[in-house]
Design a protein around this motif. Structure first.
Motif, PDB file in Angstrom:
ATOM      1  N   LEU A   6       0.815  -1.371   0.034  1.00 24.09           N
ATOM      2  CA  LEU A   6       0.018   0.043  -0.022  1.00 24.09           C
ATOM      3  C   LEU A   6       0.767   1.258  -0.100  1.00 24.09           C
TER       4      LEU A   6
ATOM      5  N   ASN B 120       3.976   1.416  -1.336  1.00 24.16           N
ATOM      6  CA  ASN B 120       4.317   1.453  -2.726  1.00 24.16           C
ATOM      7  C   ASN B 120       3.401   2.348  -3.446  1.00 24.16           C
ATOM      8  N   VAL B 121       2.001   1.650  -3.525  1.00 28.38           N
ATOM      9  CA  VAL B 121       0.925   2.505  -4.155  1.00 28.38           C
ATOM     10  C   VAL B 121       1.104   3.790  -4.233  1.00 28.38           C
TER      11      VAL B 121
ATOM     12  N   LYS C 141       3.679   5.382  -3.307  1.00 26.18           N
ATOM     13  CA  LYS C 141       5.057   6.261  -3.666  1.00 26.18           C
ATOM     14  C   LYS C 141       4.689   6.294  -5.248  1.00 26.18           C
ATOM     15  N   VAL C 142       4.046   5.162  -5.936  1.00 25.59           N
ATOM     16  CA  VAL C 142       3.867   5.186  -7.483  1.00 25.59           C
ATOM     17  C   VAL C 142       2.969   6.380  -7.754  1.00 25.59           C
ATOM     18  N   LEU C 143       1.843   6.689  -6.859  1.00 19.40           N
ATOM     19  CA  LEU C 143       1.207   7.728  -7.087  1.00 19.40           C
ATOM     20  C   LEU C 143       1.635   9.078  -6.762  1.00 19.40           C
TER      21      LEU C 143
ATOM     22  N   LEU D  85      11.288   2.327  -7.216  1.00 17.28           N
ATOM     23  CA  LEU D  85      11.020   2.021  -5.572  1.00 17.28           C
ATOM     24  C   LEU D  85      12.506   1.604  -5.064  1.00 17.28           C
TER      25      LEU D  85
ATOM     26  N   PRO E 222       9.776   7.047  -7.642  1.00 14.76           N
ATOM     27  CA  PRO E 222       8.532   6.133  -8.332  1.00 14.76           C
ATOM     28  C   PRO E 222       7.524   7.421  -8.831  1.00 14.76           C
ATOM     29  N   GLY E 223       6.882   6.819 -10.073  1.00 13.42           N
ATOM     30  CA  GLY E 223       5.876   7.993 -10.724  1.00 13.42           C
ATOM     31  C   GLY E 223       4.913   7.366 -11.331  1.00 13.42           C
TER      32      GLY E 223
ATOM     33  N   PHE F 277       0.884  -4.648  -8.750  1.00 13.93           N
ATOM     34  CA  PHE F 277       1.459  -5.497  -7.924  1.00 13.93           C
ATOM     35  C   PHE F 277       0.965  -7.161  -7.807  1.00 13.93           C
TER      36      PHE F 277
ATOM     37  N   GLN G  54      -5.251  11.996  -8.488  1.00 14.48           N
ATOM     38  CA  GLN G  54      -3.858  12.401  -8.256  1.00 14.48           C
ATOM     39  C   GLN G  54      -3.067  12.622  -9.902  1.00 14.48           C
TER      40      GLN G  54
END
Lengths: 332, 298
Positions: free
Chosen positions: A225, A227-228, A230-232, B73, B91-92, B99, B120
């Motif tokens: 979660l 990581n989600v 972070k990606v966003l 990551l 990350p982006g 996942f 977002q």
């Protein structure tokens, strides 16, 4: 041949019916019958044991004596209310009479200063514990979240939390009393000193379970979660609002329930020792009073204290069920 | 034109068309108590736009590490990743990740999970109505429009993974990264999801890197299969071009000679050339467990 199969299937149907009814029956037994049996047995042993304990204040109160005291406590409450009512009426009459003579006269209404009844004490205690708990929650939850997010802060603060957590309220109380009377000096105090003392003692003791549980809840959020998030590239505030808070709500509530339990226990002790208004003071007053009814009245207070504690916990649980997404964590 | 050697490389760097996604000579060393553990050594891979790449290899060979580095990551110890000639260092959403265990937020409905991503990414470019339409479009794409308002615990594993994919697609990523997206699903659901993915891919033509354990899945879906050697110091072993015509159908491919050749090549690589020597004591330091720890300590 066919007859036997029909018989067999019939048997299974009856078996199933029996199984279902058995299930329902066992549910009723578990929910209702067994607690009633348990309570009955407890009351039986209580009354037997009570008869054989003789104290300087008479025989230890059995269930009958306690029930009797409940009704007399209620009667006293009613009488006291009537007295208060009469007191205010007398004032009004007097004021009206004075006003008749002198139209400029502005009447004063003085508060009734009679004895607080058992039920008044219950309300005082409930109000104090709620305020103390809220103060603790307002400090503990943000602090816990911050500690959960920041490993370094956690390492810095955790030892302090661990040391203060097991401290008894009775140890805090003298300090809090002195500090309050030294610092809370005001000609027109908003709240009484005794209320503030109880409140701070309750807060000091109920802070820690909330801090610990919140920080653990936050630091153990599933890394997927995070990581989600972070990606966003969620900004910090959105991250806390959308990911951290909801994910740790179950743990936060566990902490809050523990804390509320602690707060209630602490409050009674604090009130007793510090002579602050509330149920604790009621118990202490009855003890000092030393009448033949005292023990029964204290026992009545014990039962009420236990019952209120139980209801408070249930209330928190209901709140958790309302707020939390994770219904499975909100079980008894 | 007379150029010295250094000028020559400079010239080449400036003028050779760079790959869309360039994974350039990556080393990854995880710190351990007994010194560094080199999970990846010199991993080098160039991926074109619109390509579907599968990463295959034995568990613990560092496939996920490669994916996590591309996702941003992890940071590679040496080397780096260039996406459209820009270095990846965090990350982006342009590198969306699906996942392995869906990682949907359990307190949000399918719709809200996708909405979080859309809000977002497209906050400044889309109106509220456009966002709603875009969220619904993506959920329709993965055939989840009938259960938009259900929460993850109310839908099956395959459906959760669909929502996870919809969330990633809704970010309109330049590269879609999938970490064993169907690994946790049963065989029938997996086949169904693969068909769905092919259908989506034919429509959107995304650049995809997918990690898989499944040889059939790799051959069926990919344009290229990147086979990794065993770790430690894992690297790209062989790359297999899959030139089967699209659309592909698993039924007709089952008898296809080329399909079976490719399949056996992958199997040969995995079970002959890179046969995993099972060693129970060495399992304790599989890279998979190390990256997890690293992430949680951040």
């Amino acid at each position: 041949m066919s007859l036997t199969t029909v018989n067999a299937s019939q048997l299974t149907v009856t078996e199933q019916v029996m199984k279902v009814s058995k299930n329902v029956l066992s549910k009723i037994t578990n929910a209702m019958l067994l607690p009633i049996i348990g309570i009955t047995i407890f009351i039986f042993f209580w009354s037997i044991a009570a008869q054989s304990i003789h104290t300087s204040l008479g025989t230890f109160p059995g269930p009958n004596a306690v029930v009797k005291q409940f009704s007399s406590l209620y009667d006293e409450h009613v009488v006291e209310r009537e007295k208060a009512e009469a007191f205010y009426q007398r004032q009004e009459k007097r004021n009206a009479a004075k006003q008749e003579k002198n139209p400029d006269y502005v009447g004063k209404i003085r508060a009734y200063t009679g004895k607080e009844t058992f039920f008044d004490q219950i309300l005082t205690s409930l109000f104090t514990v709620t305020c103390g708990f809220l103060v603790a929650a307002i400090i503990a939850i943000p602090l816990g979240i911050w500690m959960g997010l920041n490993k370094r802060l956690n390492s810095a603060i955790n030892p302090i939390v661990q040391i203060f957590k097991p401290v008894s309220p009775l140890a805090w109380l003298p300090l809090v009393t002195m500090v309050v009377s030294a610092l809370y000096v005001s000609d027109d105090p908003m709240v009484s000193k005794s209320f503030l003392t109880s409140l701070i003692t309750v807060s000091l003791c109920s802070l820690w379970p909330m801090v610990i549980n919140t920080s653990i809840g936050v630091s153990s959020i599933d890394s997927d979660l995070l990581n989600v998030s972070k990606v966003l590239r969620l900004p910090t505030f959105t991250h806390i609002q959308k990911i951290v808070l909801p994910a740790s709500v179950p743990m936060i509530f566990t902490g809050m329930r523990l804390s509320f339990g602690v707060a209630w226990m602490v409050l009674i002790a604090a009130e007793m020792l510090a002579q602050n208004p509330g149920l604790g003071k009621f118990v202490w007053d009855e003890f000092q009073n030393g009448s033949s009814d005292s023990l029964a009245r204290i026992m009545a207070a014990v039962i009420v204290i236990g019952f209120i504690g139980f209801l408070l916990d249930r209330a928190m649980l209901e709140l958790q069920r309302k707020v939390s997404w994770d219904k499975s964590s909100a079980s008894v | 034109m007379n150029l010295s050697a250094s000028e020559n490389t400079e010239f080449l760097e400036k003028n050779t068309p760079q790959a869309f996604l360039n994974i350039s000579q990556i080393d990854m060393v995880f710190p351990t108590d007994t010194g560094g553990f080199t999970a990846l050594k010199n991993v080098d891979l160039k991926i074109d736009k619109g390509e579907f790449i599968s990463l295959i290899g034995h568990s613990g060979c560092g496939k996920s590490t490669v994916l996590n580095i591309v996702a941003g990551l992890y940071q590679a110890t040496k080397g780096g990743v260039l996406l459209q000639n820009k270095e990846v260092n965090e990350p982006g959403p342009e590198r969306a990740v699906v996942f392995q265990n869906h990682s949907l937020l359990p307190w949000l409905t399918a719709y809200q999970n996708v909405e979080l991503a859309v809000k977002q990414v497209f906050n400044n470019t889309m109106s509220k109505a456009e966002m709603k339409e875009w969220i619904e479009y993506n959920l329709k794409l993965v055939h989840m429009d009938h259960a938009m308002f259900k929460r993850p615990d109310e839908i099956s594993g395959g459906m959760k993974q669909r929502v996870g994919i919809a969330r990633a697609l809704a970010m309109q990523p330049e590269v879609l990264l999938m970490d064993e997206p169907f690994g946790a699903l049963d065989a029938l659901t997996r086949a169904h999801m693969q068909d769905s993915l092919m259908e989506i891919q034919s429509e959107l033509n995304n650049t995809v890197i997918m990690i898989t354990h499944d040889v059939d899945e790799a051959v069926l879906l990919s344009d290229r299969i990147v086979m990794m050697t065993n770790g430690p110091e894992a690297t790209v072993g062989e790359i297999l071009d899959v030139k089967l015509e699209r659309p592909r159908s698993r039924l007709s491919l089952a008898k296809d000679i080329e399909y079976n050749r490719l399949r056996s090549e992958v199997l040969t690589f995995l079970y002959e050339k890179q046969r995993k020597v099972e060693n129970i004591s060495s399992k304790a330091v599989t890279p998979k467990s190390i990256p997890r720890k690293r992430v949680s300590s951040q």
